[in-house]
Design a protein around this motif. Structure first.
Motif, PDB file in Angstrom:
ATOM      1  N   VAL A  38      -8.787  23.923  33.732  1.00  0.00           N
ATOM      2  CA  VAL A  38     -10.385  23.477  33.983  1.00  0.00           C
ATOM      3  C   VAL A  38     -10.254  25.485  33.367  1.00  0.00           C
ATOM      4  O   VAL A  38     -11.618  25.328  32.553  1.00  0.00           O
ATOM      5  N   ASN A  39      -9.971  25.836  34.190  1.00  0.00           N
ATOM      6  CA  ASN A  39     -10.172  27.511  33.354  1.00  0.00           C
ATOM      7  C   ASN A  39      -9.863  27.722  31.897  1.00  0.00           C
ATOM      8  O   ASN A  39     -10.861  28.397  30.673  1.00  0.00           O
ATOM      9  N   VAL A  46     -13.713  29.607  35.601  1.00  0.00           N
ATOM     10  CA  VAL A  46     -14.788  28.848  36.711  1.00  0.00           C
ATOM     11  C   VAL A  46     -14.032  28.361  38.086  1.00  0.00           C
ATOM     12  O   VAL A  46     -14.868  29.159  39.095  1.00  0.00           O
ATOM     13  N   TRP A  47     -12.884  28.705  38.043  1.00  0.00           N
ATOM     14  CA  TRP A  47     -12.034  28.560  39.622  1.00  0.00           C
ATOM     15  C   TRP A  47     -11.137  29.811  39.828  1.00  0.00           C
ATOM     16  O   TRP A  47     -10.328  30.315  38.821  1.00  0.00           O
ATOM     17  N   MET A  48     -11.010  29.906  40.952  1.00  0.00           N
ATOM     18  CA  MET A  48      -9.579  30.202  41.866  1.00  0.00           C
ATOM     19  C   MET A  48      -9.163  29.166  42.639  1.00  0.00           C
ATOM     20  O   MET A  48      -9.779  28.343  42.684  1.00  0.00           O
ATOM     21  N   GLU A  55     -13.393  24.166  48.577  1.00  0.00           N
ATOM     22  CA  GLU A  55     -14.270  23.159  48.248  1.00  0.00           C
ATOM     23  C   GLU A  55     -13.711  21.743  48.457  1.00  0.00           C
ATOM     24  O   GLU A  55     -14.488  20.664  49.187  1.00  0.00           O
ATOM     25  N   TRP A  56     -12.398  21.872  47.890  1.00  0.00           N
ATOM     26  CA  TRP A  56     -11.400  20.738  48.547  1.00  0.00           C
ATOM     27  C   TRP A  56     -12.203  20.312  50.058  1.00  0.00           C
ATOM     28  O   TRP A  56     -12.583  18.867  50.076  1.00  0.00           O
ATOM     29  N   ASN A  57     -11.580  21.138  50.941  1.00  0.00           N
ATOM     30  CA  ASN A  57     -11.559  21.066  52.452  1.00  0.00           C
ATOM     31  C   ASN A  57     -13.051  21.090  53.318  1.00  0.00           C
ATOM     32  O   ASN A  57     -13.002  21.576  54.348  1.00  0.00           O
ATOM     33  N   VAL A  68      -8.362  16.651  42.957  1.00  0.00           N
ATOM     34  CA  VAL A  68      -8.966  17.933  43.282  1.00  0.00           C
ATOM     35  C   VAL A  68     -10.329  17.766  41.796  1.00  0.00           C
ATOM     36  O   VAL A  68     -10.681  18.769  42.007  1.00  0.00           O
ATOM     37  N   ALA A  69      -9.107  16.932  40.895  1.00  0.00           N
ATOM     38  CA  ALA A  69      -9.986  16.675  39.424  1.00  0.00           C
ATOM     39  C   ALA A  69     -11.340  16.509  39.618  1.00  0.00           C
ATOM     40  O   ALA A  69     -11.605  17.494  39.002  1.00  0.00           O
ATOM     41  N   SER A  70     -11.420  16.500  39.977  1.00  0.00           N
ATOM     42  CA  SER A  70     -12.483  15.192  40.342  1.00  0.00           C
ATOM     43  C   SER A  70     -14.169  16.194  40.720  1.00  0.00           C
ATOM     44  O   SER A  70     -14.918  16.514  40.332  1.00  0.00           O
ATOM     45  N   ILE A  71     -12.998  17.382  41.525  1.00  0.00           N
ATOM     46  CA  ILE A  71     -14.445  18.713  41.817  1.00  0.00           C
ATOM     47  C   ILE A  71     -14.802  19.604  41.183  1.00  0.00           C
ATOM     48  O   ILE A  71     -15.589  20.627  40.809  1.00  0.00           O
TER      49      ILE A  71
END
Length: 182
Positions: A38-39, A46-48, A55-57, A68-71
């Motif tokens: 994604v980055n 965007v994410w680490m 966020e997933w959990n 996880v890609a949906s998030i």
């Protein structure tokens, strides 16, 4: 040493820059590979690995998957698309040509590979490998343990050795995540 006799992580000529993320701890390769993709596609951080895992959990621990890609794409849903491919979804057949097509459109392909005992027996443990670019010898690959190099077409479709001596085989369900700009 010739290209064909070198191990994939030793084939390093003309690699494109890729700021991939490391998994850090066991069982976070899904988060690291998706966050890094994604980055890369968004062109900004965007994410680490840990923030995507958290966020997933958020509502309790869940098994990591390509879901996880949906998030991960939510902040850029108007710019980034992802396609989760597996044997149950035959819209996109997994082949070198389909992988090449995605890469040529500046997309990434994350392969879920299955740990094998030699080149036949599967152990139902998985690891993610991100294909970034096409090279003369195959595809540039990033591994969330920090290895990078070039996988040949034959290795992608038939399996390959890992630096620790284990073997990875293509996922029996062709579990693959495609990520690209819309």
């Amino acid at each position: 040493m010739g290209t064909q006799s070198a191990k994939w992580w030793e084939r390093r000529s003309n690699l494109l820059p890729y700021d991939g993320l490391l998994q850090g701890i066991e069982d976070t390769c899904v988060y690291a590979s998706i966050a890094g993709a994604v980055n890369y596609v968004a062109g900004k951080k965007v994410w680490m690995t840990s923030s995507l895992r958290d966020e997933w959990n958020r509502n309790g621990p869940r098994q990591p998957s390509f879901g996880v890609a949906s998030i991960a794409v939510t902040p850029y849903a108007s710019e980034i698309e992802y396609i989760h491919h597996h044997t149950g979804d035959r819209k996109i057949a997994l082949s070198i040509d389909s992988i090449k097509s995605v890469i040529e459109e500046d997309g990434l392909v994350i392969l879920s590979m299955e740990l094998g005992d030699g080149l036949k027996k599967r152990q139902t443990r998985f690891h993610m490998f991100t294909l970034i670019a096409r090279t003369a010898d195959g595809f540039q690959v990033w591994d969330t343990n920090g290895f990078q190099g070039i996988l040949t077409d034959q290795e992608i479709m038939g399996g390959f050795e890992y630096p620790d001596g284990t073997t990875y085989l293509p996922h029996s369900d062709e579990d693959t995540l495609i990520m690209r700009r819309k």
